[in-house]
Design an enzyme around this catalytic site. Structure first.
Site, PDB file in Angstrom:
ATOM      1  N   SER A 153       0.880  -1.320  -0.298  1.00 32.43           N
ATOM      2  CA  SER A 153      -0.343  -0.211   0.068  1.00 32.43           C
ATOM      3  C   SER A 153       0.850   1.364   0.334  1.00 32.43           C
ATOM      4  O   SER A 153       2.419   1.125   0.290  1.00 32.43           O
ATOM      5  CB  SER A 153      -0.901  -0.276   1.296  1.00 32.43           C
ATOM      6  OG  SER A 153      -1.737   1.237   1.703  1.00 32.43           O
ATOM      7  N   TYR A 178      -2.752  -0.032  10.144  1.00 34.63           N
ATOM      8  CA  TYR A 178      -2.278  -0.430   8.762  1.00 34.63           C
ATOM      9  C   TYR A 178      -1.042  -0.783   7.555  1.00 34.63           C
ATOM     10  O   TYR A 178      -0.893  -1.814   7.174  1.00 34.63           O
ATOM     11  CB  TYR A 178      -3.744  -0.038   7.498  1.00 34.63           C
ATOM     12  CG  TYR A 178      -3.554  -0.219   6.571  1.00 34.63           C
ATOM     13  CD1 TYR A 178      -4.378  -1.550   5.646  1.00 34.63           C
ATOM     14  CD2 TYR A 178      -3.797   0.193   5.235  1.00 34.63           C
ATOM     15  CE1 TYR A 178      -3.967  -1.960   4.555  1.00 34.63           C
ATOM     16  CE2 TYR A 178      -3.942   0.589   4.180  1.00 34.63           C
ATOM     17  CZ  TYR A 178      -3.986  -1.517   3.246  1.00 34.63           C
ATOM     18  OH  TYR A 178      -3.602  -1.588   2.313  1.00 34.63           O
TER      19      TYR A 178
END
Length: 354
Positions: A153, A178
């Site tokens: 990501s 995350y």
């Protein structure tokens, strides 16, 4: 660099997160070729499970409203696609799957997503993104998978001030759990590449959007609220910038990378020998939240009522992808404008919801 050809080489391919946004679109593209595809997903309720079932229906898998009640490891099939309800954190189930299937290629898109959700539910990220990823790595190692491609990501860049974000930049300071799990995935993949010669490629996705997208994403909730005449929350006065990347561009990038098996090499910084690669996949054109909202208003045909709020914990002011490596290695550069992409999303949204 060794290569595969998705158009001519019949392969056995595992796609995790098969009922998810990117996994669904990837499988849909792969169904056009002569592969054996196995998709797995735990069909959790992080967001509306009905949308996940609808994606599977488009792929030819009719689960009806009983999808959530499927037994673990229940298998459904349609053409060259098999679907299995299975959680990445199920160590024994994942090991059994790899041993039975002997995959050529694995694309790990299954993960607990969302920056803000990670603040309230950290254990969901540990189970799926850390435990689950180790299970995938072990499966690949034990069965000599030819290439593991996995989703990372843009969030790993944190609040890096240098723009655009390059895969050569340090990414040691994540600002959400995350992001930390995604950086951990990259570290674990490199370890397996070095120790066991497992070819791995990580893809740092930049704000993916499009039809059948995740309802927790801003463009989705903005559309819902604007069409209902409800106010939308606009953080940081709309001056944040995101490198919004349309789903078709993401899928084209993923498929080109799947074909390129990284050769073992040493970086300029370390003598660790590993068939390991990281790419950014982003539009290379950051867009302000203000322009993004305007594109949605235009597609909706009505103005938004705005509720201005400060930046949220875990958010970053800008994402901007350097995609030079992707262009050089694959000949592909994402290029869909936000106006074109939002327009296509809106066409789907009105068919599906309105």
């Amino acid at each position: 660099m060794p290569t595969l050809n998705l158009k001519t080489d019949p392969l056995k391919i595992l796609v995790t997160g098969a009922a998810g946004f990117i996994g669904f679109h990837l499988i849909k593209a792969l169904q056009a070729f002569d592969h054996q595809i196995v998709g797995i997903d735990n069909l959790n309720d992080y967001y509306d499970p009905q949308l996940k079932l609808e994606r599977l229906k488009v792929l030819g898998l009719e689960l009806g409203s009983e999808g959530q009640a499927l037994n673990t490891q229940a298998r459904l099939a349609c053409g060259n696609l098999s679907f299995i309800k299975l959680d990445l954190a199920d160590r024994a189930g994942i090991a059994q799957l790899f041993e039975q299937e002997k995959f050529d290629l694995v694309v790990n898109l299954g993960a607990q997503a969302g920056v803000r959700y990670s603040i309230q539910n950290p254990h969901a990220y540990v189970d799926s993104n850390l435990v689950g990823f180790v299970n995938i790595l072990e499966g690949c190692r034990q069965t000599q998978v030819k290439h593991l491609v996995y989703a990372s990501s843009s969030s790993v860049y944190g609040m890096n001030s240098k723009q655009p974000f390059s895969t050569e930049d340090r990414v040691d300071y994540p600002i959400s759990l995350y992001a930390a799990t995604k950086k951990s995935n990259e570290l674990m993949a490199h370890t397996y590449s070095h120790l066991y010669g497992l070819p791995t490629t990580g893809l740092r996705f930049f704000t993916v959007y499009g039809p059948y997208g995740r309802p927790d994403m801003a463009y989705f909730s903005f559309t819902q609220k604007i069409l209902k005449g409800e106010s939308i929350d606009v953080f940081n006065n709309g001056i944040m910038q995101r490198d919004f990347t349309y789903i078709d561009d993401i899928i084209e990038g993923v498929m080109r990378v799947m074909e390129r098996i990284p050769a073992a090499q040493e970086s300029e910084l370390t003598q660790a020998h590993a068939p390991y690669k990281i790419y950014n996949i982003g539009n290379n054109q950051p867009v302000t939240l203000r322009r993004f909202i305007t594109a949605i208003e235009t597609a909706c045909g009505q103005k938004a009522q705005e509720n201005l709020l400060p930046m949220q914990p875990g958010d970053v002011p800008i994402t901007y992808a350097d995609v030079d490596d992707l262009i050089v290695d694959t000949g592909f550069k994402p290029s869909t404008s936000i106006e074109e992409g939002i327009g296509k999303f809106m066409e789907w949204y009105k068919r599906y919801y309105v």
